[in-house]
Design a protein around this motif. Structure first.
Motif, mmCIF file in Angstrom:
data_model
loop_
_atom_site.group_PDB
_atom_site.id
_atom_site.type_symbol
_atom_site.label_atom_id
_atom_site.label_comp_id
_atom_site.label_asym_id
_atom_site.label_seq_id
_atom_site.Cartn_x
_atom_site.Cartn_y
_atom_site.Cartn_z
ATOM 1 N N VAL A 402 -2.922 11.778 5.633
ATOM 2 C CA VAL A 402 -3.069 11.674 4.181
ATOM 3 C C VAL A 402 -1.884 10.910 3.593
ATOM 4 O O VAL A 402 -0.724 11.213 3.895
ATOM 5 C CB VAL A 402 -3.169 13.064 3.522
ATOM 6 C CG1 VAL A 402 -3.241 12.922 2.001
ATOM 7 C CG2 VAL A 402 -4.388 13.815 4.039
ATOM 8 N N THR A 403 -2.196 9.916 2.752
ATOM 9 C CA THR A 403 -1.178 9.146 2.050
ATOM 10 C C THR A 403 -1.487 9.133 0.559
ATOM 11 O O THR A 403 -2.633 8.900 0.160
ATOM 12 C CB THR A 403 -1.121 7.690 2.553
ATOM 13 O OG1 THR A 403 -0.807 7.677 3.951
ATOM 14 C CG2 THR A 403 -0.062 6.894 1.797
ATOM 15 N N ILE A 404 -0.482 9.406 -0.256
ATOM 16 C CA ILE A 404 -0.598 9.301 -1.708
ATOM 17 C C ILE A 404 0.240 8.115 -2.159
ATOM 18 O O ILE A 404 1.403 7.986 -1.775
ATOM 19 C CB ILE A 404 -0.115 10.582 -2.409
ATOM 20 C CG1 ILE A 404 -1.003 11.779 -2.020
ATOM 21 C CG2 ILE A 404 -0.118 10.401 -3.920
ATOM 22 C CD1 ILE A 404 -0.513 13.097 -2.600
ATOM 23 N N ARG A 405 -0.370 7.241 -2.973
ATOM 24 C CA ARG A 405 0.330 6.078 -3.504
ATOM 25 C C ARG A 405 0.279 6.128 -5.025
ATOM 26 O O ARG A 405 -0.705 6.561 -5.619
ATOM 27 C CB ARG A 405 -0.318 4.774 -3.043
ATOM 28 C CG ARG A 405 -0.539 4.642 -1.573
ATOM 29 C CD ARG A 405 -1.194 3.291 -1.273
ATOM 30 N NE ARG A 405 -1.720 3.249 0.080
ATOM 31 C CZ ARG A 405 -0.989 2.922 1.141
ATOM 32 N NH1 ARG A 405 0.281 2.602 0.974
ATOM 33 N NH2 ARG A 405 -1.519 2.914 2.354
ATOM 34 N N SER A 406 1.331 5.641 -5.656
ATOM 35 C CA SER A 406 1.327 5.526 -7.106
ATOM 36 C C SER A 406 2.309 4.444 -7.522
ATOM 37 O O SER A 406 3.345 4.250 -6.872
ATOM 38 C CB SER A 406 1.716 6.852 -7.754
ATOM 39 O OG SER A 406 1.573 6.792 -9.152
ATOM 40 N N SER A 407 1.961 3.729 -8.590
ATOM 41 C CA SER A 407 2.855 2.680 -9.083
ATOM 42 C C SER A 407 2.679 2.512 -10.590
ATOM 43 O O SER A 407 1.617 2.775 -11.149
ATOM 44 C CB SER A 407 2.593 1.346 -8.370
ATOM 45 O OG SER A 407 1.331 0.822 -8.731
ATOM 46 N N TRP A 408 3.752 2.098 -11.213
ATOM 47 C CA TRP A 408 3.749 1.699 -12.619
ATOM 48 C C TRP A 408 4.457 0.358 -12.690
ATOM 49 O O TRP A 408 5.487 0.146 -12.049
ATOM 50 C CB TRP A 408 4.480 2.725 -13.475
ATOM 51 C CG TRP A 408 4.719 2.258 -14.887
ATOM 52 C CD1 TRP A 408 3.872 2.390 -15.944
ATOM 53 C CD2 TRP A 408 5.881 1.575 -15.375
ATOM 54 N NE1 TRP A 408 4.426 1.822 -17.068
ATOM 55 C CE2 TRP A 408 5.658 1.314 -16.760
ATOM 56 C CE3 TRP A 408 7.074 1.147 -14.795
ATOM 57 C CZ2 TRP A 408 6.592 0.652 -17.548
ATOM 58 C CZ3 TRP A 408 8.000 0.479 -15.578
ATOM 59 C CH2 TRP A 408 7.765 0.242 -16.950
ATOM 60 N N GLY A 409 3.877 -0.564 -13.458
ATOM 61 C CA GLY A 409 4.487 -1.876 -13.519
ATOM 62 C C GLY A 409 4.141 -2.621 -14.786
ATOM 63 O O GLY A 409 3.184 -2.287 -15.497
ATOM 64 N N GLN A 410 4.939 -3.633 -15.058
ATOM 65 C CA GLN A 410 4.731 -4.499 -16.207
ATOM 66 C C GLN A 410 4.450 -5.919 -15.717
ATOM 67 O O GLN A 410 4.902 -6.316 -14.638
ATOM 68 C CB GLN A 410 5.972 -4.501 -17.104
ATOM 69 C CG GLN A 410 6.301 -3.153 -17.716
ATOM 70 C CD GLN A 410 7.636 -3.163 -18.440
ATOM 71 O OE1 GLN A 410 8.638 -3.643 -17.916
ATOM 72 N NE2 GLN A 410 7.651 -2.628 -19.658
ATOM 73 N N GLY A 411 3.721 -6.661 -16.531
ATOM 74 C CA GLY A 411 3.422 -8.038 -16.179
ATOM 75 C C GLY A 411 3.529 -8.935 -17.393
ATOM 76 O O GLY A 411 3.483 -8.475 -18.533
#
Length: 615
Positions: A402-411
């Motif tokens: 099991v892998t949990i991924r999360s990201s927050w970003g601006q463009g």
């Protein structure tokens, strides 16, 4: 819950629980062999916090996909549009973002056309014969790659030379009098390596405007691609490498007709396109290979020329020069930093622009099962000043399965040269809009992936939420202006299962709910889309696959609705010996009558057969 709060919550949860996570050594080693080059930190599949789809050479061969456009279309979250088959202008959108907000890289060099309205890349001419892999990074990636990466990045890597000396050749013939073929030679040893290849396609084609509307004139397409790649291994693990790709294509297309469906009908129009891209780079490791230094100079040039009834009706040329340095220092097993500088110079039809960028990335692995990444970048556009973007991401391997991924970003995306120089004379204007601002975005995603202990099954789901502000669109009062806002959210689901040692199934589904600031549904964007493939590969000479693509109803630009469609393709290969292979493809098996863009036709039941040689 805000984007930042949600991401921090995931990171804290991961940090507190990761001490209890244990990963199967076999599974860990398998996943660690997949390196995501678009992450700029060369993170493995278990370390990347962003949602990413990787389409490898084996996938391209299994599904017998001729064009990169069709390959990218199989990734969840991706929507394609093409105004007519065989050379029709083709765009790629990620999670509802426009095609101009999709950054396209070939061997690390941006290849968008600076002379087009939005600076986007036309996927119509990119053949897969020289493609090693395609990575689709979803969500804003401007902290990593700068302007244009609002929706995501499509990173294409050319084929790698093989050890020893050898090559391959192929030839195929199909419907619409289509001939496609190519050849390559390559070699590698301790001194260095090289690869040379050439590919061409010629077809009578079909009418770009839909035949169902009475358009019977065939629109031909011809394209030739030549590429070269070579590297020299220097002392102390240093390496000098260069790549170059040249494509020349000619495509017939149809004319504007105000009374026809989609305002397009048979006509004598031809476009000639010439694309040149390449780079030269130096990798210089120091401090026992802990400090990697990467220097690169890249260049791309695209020329477009249109003819109507044999007379030139349009000409445009855009080029881009890129200077890049990136240093990556592994402080220890738990800490890695990367930093760099880039300068990008673009020109189109006499107009010029430049962007200088500085970036820094930090990777922290407090425990073996958790990877945290943060980044900051500042870009200084000579026309619009400075723009700062940030990004944080987390990848937590809860267990070996099991892998949990999360990201927050601006463009952000700087206005194109066309948008900043266009004068709308019929709007009563005498100069371009001097008040244009860059488009900006902010997005959050979180995903869960599961893999079975025996490696036979996998599944995953990702939720995303993205807002884009200051969207540039045409206005009858100002020409191009920041008049729109887009809110896009949805989910991507994928699953795969190896039923037997010779039969496997894979599928994905995407839901996108995208609206502008007034609540209007975005045009040319399906709310639901899906892909399904079944692969047959028994012991013996035969193998094959079935690919099913589903595209939901879409809103047209004129306020009507374009019907959804389902298309089924079959591929098969028969290996005569280790050097000779026969293959074939049947496209649109059930002769589905559909359109990708209103008024433009698509091929019905069709196919091809071919032979491939390896030497």
């Amino acid at each position: 819950m805000s984007y930042k709060t949600a991401l921090i919550s995931v990171a804290v949860m991961a940090a507190s629980a990761s001490a209890f996570a244990q990963i199967s050594e076999t599974e860990e080693n398998r996943l660690r062999s997949v390196v995501v080059e678009g992450s700029r930190l060369d993170q493995t599949a278990t370390e990347v916090g962003s949602s990413v789809s990787i389409i490898g050479k084996e996938d391209l061969e299994k599904l017998d996909l001729d064009f990169a456009l069709d390959a990218v279309a199989t990734a969840p979250g991706v929507t394609i549009n093409q105004n007519g088959a065989f050379g029709g202008s083709a765009s790629v959108r990620i999670r509802g973002a426009s095609s101009g907000q999709t950054l396209v890289l070939i061997d690390g060099v941006p290849v968008g056309d600076p002379s087009t309205t939005d600076g986007s890349f036309n996927f119509a001419y990119l053949d897969t014969a020289n493609v090693e892999r395609i990575e689709v990074l979803k969500g804003p990636q401007s902290t990593l790659w700068g302007s244009n990466a609002i929706g995501g990045v499509v990173s294409v890597t050319s084929r790698q030379p093989k050890t020893g000396f050898g090559g391959s050749a192929f030839a195929e013939y199909g419907s619409f009098n289509t001939l496609r073929g190519g050849a390559s030679i390559d070699g590698a040893n301790e001194t260095g390596d090289f690869r040379l290849s050439a590919t061409g396609i010629s077809t009578d084609g079909i009418s770009k405007s839909d035949k169902e509307n009475g358009n019977t004139e065939e629109d031909a397409y011809d394209s030739t691609t030549v590429s070269a790649k070579g590297g020299l291994n220097l002392p102390n693990s240093a390496r000098l490498q260069a790549t170059i790709l040249h494509n020349q294509a000619e495509s017939e297309y149809d004319s504007f007709s105000s009374g026809a469906q989609g305002s397009v009908a048979d006509g004598d129009e031809v476009t000639e396109n010439e694309t040149l891209s390449g780079n030269i780079s130096l990798n210089l490791p120091l401090l026992d290979d802990r400090f990697e230094n990467h220097f690169l100079i890249g260049y791309s040039d695209i020329t477009r020329e249109n003819f109507t009834n044999g007379a030139q009706s349009y000409f445009a040329e855009g080029d881009r020069t890129l200077y890049r340095y990136q240093g990556t220092f592994a402080i220890n097993d738990a800490n890695k930093v990367s930093f760099g500088a880039e300068r990008e110079e673009t020109s189109a039809n006499g107009d010029e622009a430049s962007i200088d960028g500085l970036f820094a990335l930090y990777e922290l692995k407090p425990v073996e099962t958790l990877t945290l990444t943060a980044g900051l970048r500042q870009d200084d556009d000579n026309r619009f000043g400075s723009e700062t973007t940030a990004r944080v991401a987390a990848a937590w391997n809860v267990t070996g399965h099991v892998t949990i991924r999360s990201s927050w970003g601006q463009g952000f995306k700087a206005p194109s040269l066309f948008q900043t120089t266009y004068i709308c004379t019929f709007c009563g204007l005498s100069e371009p809009n001097v008040d244009l601002m860059p488009e900006t975005s902010e997005a959050f995603d979180i995903g869960l992936e599961w893999r079975s202990g025996d490696g036979r099954a996998e599944a995953g789901v990702t939720y995303f939420d993205q807002n884009t502000d200051n969207l540039i669109d045409f206005s009858y009062t100002a020409g191009y202006d920041n008049i729109a806002r887009v809110e896009s959210k949805g989910a991507e689901v994928f699953a795969g299962y190896v039923l037997t040692n010779w039969l496997s199934v894979d599928g994905n589904y995407t839901y996108i709910d995208a609206h502008d600031g007034d609540g209007n549904e975005l045009t040319r964007l399906p709310k639901h889309s899906a892909n399904f493939s079944l692969t047959v590969d028994p012991d013996g000479p035969f193998s094959g696959a079935v690919l099913v693509r589903y595209n939901d109803d879409e809103a047209n630009t004129n306020g009507t609705t374009l019907d959804g469609w389902t298309r089924v393709d079959l591929t098969g290969r028969y290996t005569l010996n280790e050097r000779v292979e026969l293959y074939g493809r049947i496209e649109n098996l059930f002769d589905e009558d559909y359109q990708q863009i209103l008024g433009y036709g698509t091929p019905g039941l069709s196919g091809s057969v071919g032979i491939r040689l390896r030497y």
